[in-house]
Enzyme design. Structure first.
Site, PDB file in Angstrom:
ATOM      1  N   MET A  80       0.816  -1.216   0.000  1.00  0.00           N
ATOM      2  CA  MET A  80       0.000   0.000   0.000  1.00  0.00           C
ATOM      3  C   MET A  80       0.844   1.259   0.000  1.00  0.00           C
ATOM      4  SD  MET A  80      -3.374  -0.418   2.301  1.00  0.00           S
ATOM      5  CE  MET A  80      -3.006  -1.867   3.232  1.00  0.00           C
ATOM      6  N   TYR A  90      -1.443  -7.792  17.169  1.00  0.00           N
ATOM      7  CA  TYR A  90      -1.560  -6.854  16.039  1.00  0.00           C
ATOM      8  C   TYR A  90      -2.742  -5.913  16.266  1.00  0.00           C
ATOM      9  CZ  TYR A  90      -2.126  -5.330  11.118  1.00  0.00           C
ATOM     10  OH  TYR A  90      -2.251  -4.596   9.965  1.00  0.00           O
TER      11      TYR A  90
HETATM   12  P1  NAD Z   1       3.711  -4.556   3.252  1.00  0.00           P
HETATM   13  O1  NAD Z   1       4.321  -5.615   4.100  1.00  0.00           O
HETATM   14  O2  NAD Z   1       3.362  -4.870   1.852  1.00  0.00           O
HETATM   15  O3  NAD Z   1       4.590  -3.227   3.303  1.00  0.00           O
HETATM   16  C1  NAD Z   1       5.027  -2.708   4.522  1.00  0.00           C
HETATM   17  C2  NAD Z   1       6.225  -1.820   4.258  1.00  0.00           C
HETATM   18  O4  NAD Z   1       6.690  -1.331   5.514  1.00  0.00           O
HETATM   19  C3  NAD Z   1       7.385  -2.571   3.608  1.00  0.00           C
HETATM   20  O5  NAD Z   1       7.879  -1.853   2.491  1.00  0.00           O
HETATM   21  C4  NAD Z   1       8.423  -2.653   4.716  1.00  0.00           C
HETATM   22  O6  NAD Z   1       9.763  -2.664   4.253  1.00  0.00           O
HETATM   23  C5  NAD Z   1       8.092  -1.391   5.516  1.00  0.00           C
HETATM   24  N1  NAD Z   1       8.623  -1.462   6.881  1.00  0.00           N
HETATM   25  C6  NAD Z   1       8.521  -2.504   7.756  1.00  0.00           C
HETATM   26  N2  NAD Z   1       9.193  -2.216   8.882  1.00  0.00           N
HETATM   27  C7  NAD Z   1       9.715  -0.972   8.734  1.00  0.00           C
HETATM   28  C8  NAD Z   1      10.491  -0.129   9.568  1.00  0.00           C
HETATM   29  N3  NAD Z   1      10.910  -0.517  10.769  1.00  0.00           N
HETATM   30  N4  NAD Z   1      10.832   1.104   9.104  1.00  0.00           N
HETATM   31  C9  NAD Z   1      10.454   1.507   7.855  1.00  0.00           C
HETATM   32  N5  NAD Z   1       9.719   0.730   7.029  1.00  0.00           N
HETATM   33  C10 NAD Z   1       9.354  -0.488   7.463  1.00  0.00           C
HETATM   34  O7  NAD Z   1       2.374  -4.132   4.052  1.00  0.00           O
HETATM   35  P2  NAD Z   1       1.021  -3.478   3.538  1.00  0.00           P
HETATM   36  O8  NAD Z   1       0.026  -4.556   3.426  1.00  0.00           O
HETATM   37  O9  NAD Z   1       1.261  -2.585   2.394  1.00  0.00           O
HETATM   38  O10 NAD Z   1       0.625  -2.652   4.848  1.00  0.00           O
HETATM   39  C11 NAD Z   1       0.855  -1.258   4.978  1.00  0.00           C
HETATM   40  C12 NAD Z   1       0.166  -0.786   6.244  1.00  0.00           C
HETATM   41  O11 NAD Z   1      -1.235  -1.065   6.158  1.00  0.00           O
HETATM   42  C13 NAD Z   1       0.633  -1.483   7.516  1.00  0.00           C
HETATM   43  O12 NAD Z   1       0.624  -0.570   8.584  1.00  0.00           O
HETATM   44  C14 NAD Z   1      -0.413  -2.550   7.737  1.00  0.00           C
HETATM   45  O13 NAD Z   1      -0.479  -2.941   9.082  1.00  0.00           O
HETATM   46  C15 NAD Z   1      -1.642  -1.828   7.278  1.00  0.00           C
HETATM   47  N6  NAD Z   1      -2.755  -2.668   6.846  1.00  0.00           N
HETATM   48  C16 NAD Z   1      -2.599  -3.636   5.905  1.00  0.00           C
HETATM   49  C17 NAD Z   1      -3.704  -4.366   5.487  1.00  0.00           C
HETATM   50  C18 NAD Z   1      -3.630  -5.391   4.403  1.00  0.00           C
HETATM   51  O14 NAD Z   1      -4.616  -6.127   4.222  1.00  0.00           O
HETATM   52  N7  NAD Z   1      -2.564  -5.484   3.643  1.00  0.00           N
HETATM   53  C19 NAD Z   1      -4.961  -4.106   6.051  1.00  0.00           C
HETATM   54  C20 NAD Z   1      -5.076  -3.113   7.032  1.00  0.00           C
HETATM   55  C21 NAD Z   1      -3.966  -2.384   7.411  1.00  0.00           C
END
Ligand code: NAD
Length: 248
Positions: A16, A153
Site C-alpha cells: 500500500m 496486532y
Molecule cells: P507490506 O508488508 O506490503 O509493506 C510494509 C512496508 O513497511 C514494507 O515496504 C516494509 O519494508 C516497511 N517497513 C517494515 N518495517 C519498517 C520499519 N521498521 N521502518 C520503515 N519501514 C518499514 O504491508 P502493507 O500490506 O502494504 O501494509 C501497509 C500498512 O497497512 C501497515 O501498517 C499494515 O499494518 C496496514 N494494513 C494492511 C492491510 C492489508 O490487508 N494489507 C490491512 C489493514 C492495514
C-alpha cells in the site's frame, strides 16, 4: 488536489505504501519514499521517470535519529512538510500463549512507536507552518479481531486509532489535522499468504460484503483525500475502507 504538497510516506517501498507514493505523486505532491527496504529507491526513480517528484530516504521508523535526518533533509530540500503518512507496519499472527515477548515488542516498536516518532518528528515543522495533515494507517483490526491470532496486532492498531485522536486534540490549534485510515484486507505482500489459503480467504471474504480483496490504489484514493484540503473539516476521524467488512 495535492499540487506542491510535500508528503513523507513510511513503508513506501512496497504494498500500500508504494501505491500511496505513486498516486500522491500523480496528483502533484512531492513524495518522500521512506523505508528500510532499498526497493524504495526503484519506486522513487520510477515516479521521477513518469514526471513526478520523489526522493527515496532510508528510514527505520523505530529510530528517532533517523527521523531527525529525514525531516531535516526534507525541509532543506522542499522548504516544508505538509503531510505525513505513518504507513510502515508489520503483521505477526500468533495466539497470545505462543507469542514471544520479542514479537510483541517488534509489533509495538514498528507499528506504534514508529507512528509516535514520525508524528513527533514532523510536528515542529507543521506547527511553524500552522498547517499539516497526518494520516495514521490503522486497520479494521483497530476495531475488531478479524482473524484468529490477531490479538497483539489488533492491540497495536487500536493504539494507533486512539493515539490519532489524542494528537488531533493537541494540535488542532495549529491547524494540524490527524486522522486514522482503516483498510480492510488489501492485496499486498503482507496478505500474500491469505490468498494461497482457501480457508483463510473464505473467512475474510465471507464477511466482506463486496466479496473481494481491496486493491492498494483504492486505499490510496482515500488517503489522497485525507491529505488534501478537501478534507479540511476532518480531524480525529476514523475512516474505514474495507469493502463493508465492519458493516455486518
Ligand atoms: P507490506 O508488508 O506490503 O509493506 C510494509 C512496508 O513497511 C514494507 O515496504 C516494509 O519494508 C516497511 N517497513 C517494515 N518495517 C519498517 C520499519 N521498521 N521502518 C520503515 N519501514 C518499514 O504491508 P502493507 O500490506 O502494504 O501494509 C501497509 C500498512 O497497512 C501497515 O501498517 C499494515 O499494518 C496496514 N494494513 C494492511 C492491510 C492489508 O490487508 N494489507 C490491512 C489493514 C492495514
Amino acid at each position: 488536489m495535492l499540487k506542491d504538497k510535500v508528503v513523507i510516506v513510511t513503508g513506501g517501498a512496497n504494498g500500500m505504501g508504494e501505491a500511496h507514493c505513486r498516486l500522491l505523486a500523480e496528483r502533484g505532491a512531492a513524495v518522500v519514499v521512506a523505508d528500510v527496504n532499498p526497493r524504495g529507491e526503484n519506486v522513487a526513480a520510477d515516479i521521477v521517470r513518469r514526471g513526478g517528484v520523489a526522493r527515496f530516504r532510508s528510514l527505520d521508523v523505530r529510530d528517532r535519529r533517523q527521523w531527525q535526518v529525514i525531516v531535516e533533509a526534507t525541509e532543506s530540500e522542499f522548504g516544508r512538510i505538509d503531510g505525513l503518512v505513518n504507513n510502515a507496519g508489520v503483521l505477526i499472527r500468533q495466539p497470545a500463549h505462543e507469542l514471544s515477548v520479542e514479537s510483541w515488542d517488534l509489533l509495538f516498536d514498528i507499528n506504534v512507536k514508529g507512528t509516535f516518532l514520525g508524528s513527533q518528528a514532523v510536528l515542529p515543522a507543521m506547527k511553524k507552518a500552522a498547517r499539516g495533515s497526518i494520516v495514521n494507517i490503522s486497520s479494521i483490526s483497530g476495531f475488531v479481531a478479524n482473524m484468529p491470532g490477531m490479538s497483539a496486532y489488533c492491540a497495536t492498531k487500536g493504539a494507533i486509532r486512539l493515539f490519532t485522536k489524542g494528537l488531533a486534540v493537541d494540535y488542532a490549534e495549529y491547524n494540524i489535522r490527524v486522522n486514522s485510515l482503516h483498510p480492510g484486507t488489501i492485496r499486498t505482500p503482507m496478505t500474500a499468504d491469505f490468498e494461497s489459503d482457501a480457508d483463510k480467504l473464505n473467512m475474510l471474504l465471507g464477511t466482506t460484503i463486496l466479496r473481494r480483496l481491496g486493491e492498494p490504489r483504492e486505499i490510496a484514493e482515500v488517503l489522497a483525500f485525507l491529505l488534501s484540503d478537501a478534507s479540511s473539516f476532518m480531524t480525529g476521524s476514523e475512516v474505514t475502507a474495507d469493502g463493508g467488512f465492519t458493516a455486518v
